[in-house]
Design a protein around this motif. Structure first.
Motif, PDB file in Angstrom:
ATOM      1  N   ASN A 158       0.855  -1.185   0.000  1.00  0.00           N
ATOM      2  CA  ASN A 158       0.000   0.000   0.000  1.00  0.00           C
ATOM      3  C   ASN A 158       0.893   1.238   0.000  1.00  0.00           C
ATOM      4  OD1 ASN A 158      -1.848   2.086   0.532  1.00  0.00           O
ATOM      5  ND2 ASN A 158      -3.225   0.654   1.575  1.00  0.00           N
ATOM      6  N   LEU A 159       0.870   1.972  -1.105  1.00  0.00           N
ATOM      7  CA  LEU A 159       1.715   3.158  -1.260  1.00  0.00           C
ATOM      8  C   LEU A 159       1.137   4.372  -0.553  1.00  0.00           C
ATOM      9  CD1 LEU A 159       2.567   2.774  -5.056  1.00  0.00           C
ATOM     10  CD2 LEU A 159       3.867   1.962  -3.080  1.00  0.00           C
ATOM     11  N   SER A 160      -0.110   4.286  -0.128  1.00  0.00           N
ATOM     12  CA  SER A 160      -0.803   5.445   0.439  1.00  0.00           C
ATOM     13  C   SER A 160      -0.706   5.521   1.953  1.00  0.00           C
ATOM     14  CB  SER A 160      -2.283   5.418   0.030  1.00  0.00           C
ATOM     15  OG  SER A 160      -2.414   5.470  -1.375  1.00  0.00           O
ATOM     16  N   ARG A 161      -0.163   4.494   2.590  1.00  0.00           N
ATOM     17  CA  ARG A 161      -0.135   4.504   4.054  1.00  0.00           C
ATOM     18  C   ARG A 161       0.906   3.534   4.590  1.00  0.00           C
ATOM     19  NH1 ARG A 161      -4.806   5.028   5.468  1.00  0.00           N
ATOM     20  NH2 ARG A 161      -5.797   5.242   3.432  1.00  0.00           N
ATOM     21  N   THR A 162       1.308   3.733   5.829  1.00  0.00           N
ATOM     22  CA  THR A 162       2.167   2.810   6.563  1.00  0.00           C
ATOM     23  C   THR A 162       1.447   2.423   7.849  1.00  0.00           C
ATOM     24  OG1 THR A 162       3.294   4.658   7.657  1.00  0.00           O
ATOM     25  CG2 THR A 162       4.319   3.772   5.650  1.00  0.00           C
TER      26      THR A 162
ATOM     27  N   SER B  12      -5.005  -4.651   3.355  1.00  0.00           N
ATOM     28  CA  SER B  12      -5.356  -3.559   4.264  1.00  0.00           C
ATOM     29  C   SER B  12      -5.390  -2.274   3.467  1.00  0.00           C
ATOM     30  CB  SER B  12      -4.325  -3.456   5.388  1.00  0.00           C
ATOM     31  OG  SER B  12      -4.655  -2.398   6.256  1.00  0.00           O
ATOM     32  N   CYS B  13      -6.577  -1.709   3.286  1.00  0.00           N
ATOM     33  CA  CYS B  13      -6.699  -0.560   2.396  1.00  0.00           C
ATOM     34  C   CYS B  13      -7.961   0.237   2.699  1.00  0.00           C
ATOM     35  CB  CYS B  13      -6.735  -1.015   0.941  1.00  0.00           C
ATOM     36  SG  CYS B  13      -8.227  -1.976   0.510  1.00  0.00           S
ATOM     37  N   SER B  14      -8.044   1.370   2.055  1.00  0.00           N
ATOM     38  CA  SER B  14      -9.235   2.207   2.078  1.00  0.00           C
ATOM     39  C   SER B  14      -9.477   2.698   0.659  1.00  0.00           C
ATOM     40  CB  SER B  14      -9.037   3.384   3.031  1.00  0.00           C
ATOM     41  OG  SER B  14     -10.180   4.230   3.010  1.00  0.00           O
ATOM     42  N   ILE B  15     -10.624   3.251   0.428  1.00  0.00           N
ATOM     43  CA  ILE B  15     -10.938   3.774  -0.887  1.00  0.00           C
ATOM     44  C   ILE B  15      -9.955   4.891  -1.245  1.00  0.00           C
ATOM     45  CG2 ILE B  15     -12.572   5.551  -0.101  1.00  0.00           C
ATOM     46  CD1 ILE B  15     -14.353   4.639  -2.476  1.00  0.00           C
ATOM     47  N   GLY B  16      -9.507   4.906  -2.493  1.00  0.00           N
ATOM     48  CA  GLY B  16      -8.579   5.925  -2.955  1.00  0.00           C
ATOM     49  C   GLY B  16      -7.116   5.569  -2.768  1.00  0.00           C
ATOM     50  N   ASP B  17      -6.808   4.424  -2.157  1.00  0.00           N
ATOM     51  CA  ASP B  17      -5.418   4.030  -1.955  1.00  0.00           C
ATOM     52  C   ASP B  17      -4.787   3.568  -3.269  1.00  0.00           C
ATOM     53  OD1 ASP B  17      -5.635   4.570   0.706  1.00  0.00           O
ATOM     54  OD2 ASP B  17      -5.498   2.486   1.392  1.00  0.00           O
ATOM     55  N   TYR B  18      -3.481   3.759  -3.346  1.00  0.00           N
ATOM     56  CA  TYR B  18      -2.700   3.216  -4.459  1.00  0.00           C
ATOM     57  C   TYR B  18      -1.879   2.039  -3.959  1.00  0.00           C
ATOM     58  CZ  TYR B  18      -3.949   7.141  -7.410  1.00  0.00           C
ATOM     59  OH  TYR B  18      -4.651   8.046  -8.155  1.00  0.00           O
TER      60      TYR B  18
ATOM     61  N   TYR C 160       6.068  -4.797 -12.620  1.00  0.00           N
ATOM     62  CA  TYR C 160       5.551  -3.806 -11.670  1.00  0.00           C
ATOM     63  C   TYR C 160       4.288  -3.149 -12.233  1.00  0.00           C
ATOM     64  CZ  TYR C 160       5.046   0.392  -8.865  1.00  0.00           C
ATOM     65  OH  TYR C 160       4.533   1.367  -8.047  1.00  0.00           O
ATOM     66  N   GLY C 161       3.328  -2.897 -11.342  1.00  0.00           N
ATOM     67  CA  GLY C 161       2.130  -2.160 -11.719  1.00  0.00           C
ATOM     68  C   GLY C 161       1.587  -1.373 -10.538  1.00  0.00           C
ATOM     69  N   LYS C 162       0.782  -0.365 -10.816  1.00  0.00           N
ATOM     70  CA  LYS C 162       0.162   0.447  -9.766  1.00  0.00           C
ATOM     71  C   LYS C 162      -1.345   0.356  -9.895  1.00  0.00           C
ATOM     72  CE  LYS C 162       0.055   5.064  -9.738  1.00  0.00           C
ATOM     73  NZ  LYS C 162       0.491   6.472  -9.618  1.00  0.00           N
ATOM     74  N   ALA C 163      -1.987  -0.146  -8.839  1.00  0.00           N
ATOM     75  CA  ALA C 163      -3.439  -0.306  -8.826  1.00  0.00           C
ATOM     76  C   ALA C 163      -4.085   0.787  -7.985  1.00  0.00           C
ATOM     77  CB  ALA C 163      -3.811  -1.684  -8.266  1.00  0.00           C
ATOM     78  N   TYR C 164      -5.350   1.067  -8.283  1.00  0.00           N
ATOM     79  CA  TYR C 164      -6.101   2.117  -7.583  1.00  0.00           C
ATOM     80  C   TYR C 164      -7.370   1.512  -6.994  1.00  0.00           C
ATOM     81  CZ  TYR C 164      -8.832   6.398  -6.925  1.00  0.00           C
ATOM     82  OH  TYR C 164      -9.590   7.418  -6.400  1.00  0.00           O
ATOM     83  N   VAL C 165      -7.566   1.687  -5.686  1.00  0.00           N
ATOM     84  CA  VAL C 165      -8.748   1.145  -5.016  1.00  0.00           C
ATOM     85  C   VAL C 165      -9.939   2.059  -5.287  1.00  0.00           C
ATOM     86  CG1 VAL C 165      -9.754   0.428  -2.824  1.00  0.00           C
ATOM     87  CG2 VAL C 165      -7.289   0.146  -3.213  1.00  0.00           C
ATOM     88  N   LYS C 166     -10.890   1.582  -6.081  1.00  0.00           N
ATOM     89  CA  LYS C 166     -12.017   2.405  -6.536  1.00  0.00           C
ATOM     90  C   LYS C 166     -13.224   2.328  -5.618  1.00  0.00           C
ATOM     91  CE  LYS C 166     -13.037   2.716 -10.849  1.00  0.00           C
ATOM     92  NZ  LYS C 166     -12.607   4.079 -11.229  1.00  0.00           N
ATOM     93  N   SER C 167     -13.430   1.173  -4.991  1.00  0.00           N
ATOM     94  CA  SER C 167     -14.614   1.029  -4.153  1.00  0.00           C
ATOM     95  C   SER C 167     -14.366  -0.003  -3.070  1.00  0.00           C
ATOM     96  CB  SER C 167     -15.836   0.633  -4.996  1.00  0.00           C
ATOM     97  OG  SER C 167     -15.652  -0.646  -5.582  1.00  0.00           O
TER      98      SER C 167
END
Length: 302
Positions: free
Chosen positions: A73-77, A109-115, A153-160
């Protein structure tokens, strides 16, 4: 060395402006499904791995159901109370089907909008801004290269998200290395040289002459620019003191994954077998995601 064909599986990421459908945006572990975008599906270029097949100067690849990947998860630690440090949030993903393109599933472990960084082969993240890949231990076979050295390598986006599930999208992924097929002939008589051991190093007179990186760092978050766009993610070699050694079994063709170069480089080659030692050089510019057939390179017996 001459000429490369594009390797199936290069990539662009889903846009940062994707809209999110919010149903429950709290951070928690959810069962995620990562689906490639329609554009990527139509192009049939979802970076693939486990089975690499050569034909007509091209290298094609496909996922095998159950292939293991890693997400970070690139959006949080997450804060570790025991060590007093922030640690990366990462875990396992699995390819859902045997096909050129597939969904990936896992508990994330994620939330909406995470990369999310999506990485093959599965790895361990010490930090969430970079990870390390290895080039050492290659045996010259396409099978071993596919399962252990075809770094994607790829970057995914949590949409919902819901309370227990999450959905993310991912575009075309990218291959981080160049796959090269090498074969060699005796300069004196043109006979094919069986390869028991192949060493590769940089030529020239630079500081890295005579050596080749055994590992590389893949940086995915920059202190200045934040989460990097996928096209700006590259494998950077870690300087060492050894040449790269390929322990083969006597075949006359070997497949090797090598780092990209930003310009033309000279490479030193040494092949050994029961008949002796052969050496030579060649020049090439290597681009990540390419397949290069460098066959019939002439070496001199020592």
């Amino acid at each position: 060395m001459l000429g490369g064909m594009m390797l199936a599986g290069m990539t662009a990421c889903s846009g940062d402006n994707d809209t999110a459908e919010n149903s429950d945006d709290g951070v928690k572990v959810r069962r995620i499904t990562i689906t490639q975008t329609e554009e990527a599906a139509e192009a049939r270029q979802m970076a693939t791995r486990a089975t690499l097949t050569e034909g007509d100067g091209l290298l094609t690849a496909s996922w095998t159901k159950g292939d293991g990947l890693t997400y970070c998860n690139l959006s949080r630690t997450q804060y570790n109370v025991q060590t007093g440090t922030n640690e990366p949030v990462f875990g396992n993903l699995t390819a859902a089907s045997t096909a050129v393109t597939t969904q990936f599933t896992g508990d994330v472990s994620c939330s909406i909008g995470d990369y999310l960084a999506v990485v093959y082969p599965a790895t361990t993240f010490v930090n969430n801004d970079k990870y390390t890949i290895s080039l050492a231990g290659q045996d010259g076979t396409l099978t071993k290269l596919a399962t252990s050295y075809h770094y994607v390598y790829g970057k995914a986006y949590v949409k919902s998200v819901t309370d227990k599930t999450a959905n993310a999208t991912i575009g075309k992924m990218k291959s981080l290395l160049t796959v090269c097929k090498f074969s060699f002939v005796n300069k004196d008589d043109g006979a094919a040289i069986p390869i028991k051991s192949l060493t590769i190093s940089y030529g020239g007179t630079g500081e890295d002459a005579g050596t080749y990186p055994q590992s590389a760092t893949v940086k995915i978050i920059d202190e200045t620019n934040g989460i990097l766009e996928q096209e700006n993610v590259h494998a950077t070699g870690v300087t060492g003191s050894e040449a790269l050694t390929i322990s083969a079994s006597g075949q006359t063709e070997v497949y090797v994954a090598l780092l990209r170069t930003t310009n033309s480089r000279t490479y030193n080659f040494t092949v050994t077998n029961s008949s002796g030692t052969y050496t030579g050089t060649a020049k090439a510019t290597l681009t990540e995601g390419e397949y290069v057939e460098a066959t019939g390179l002439r070496l001199t017996k020592q």
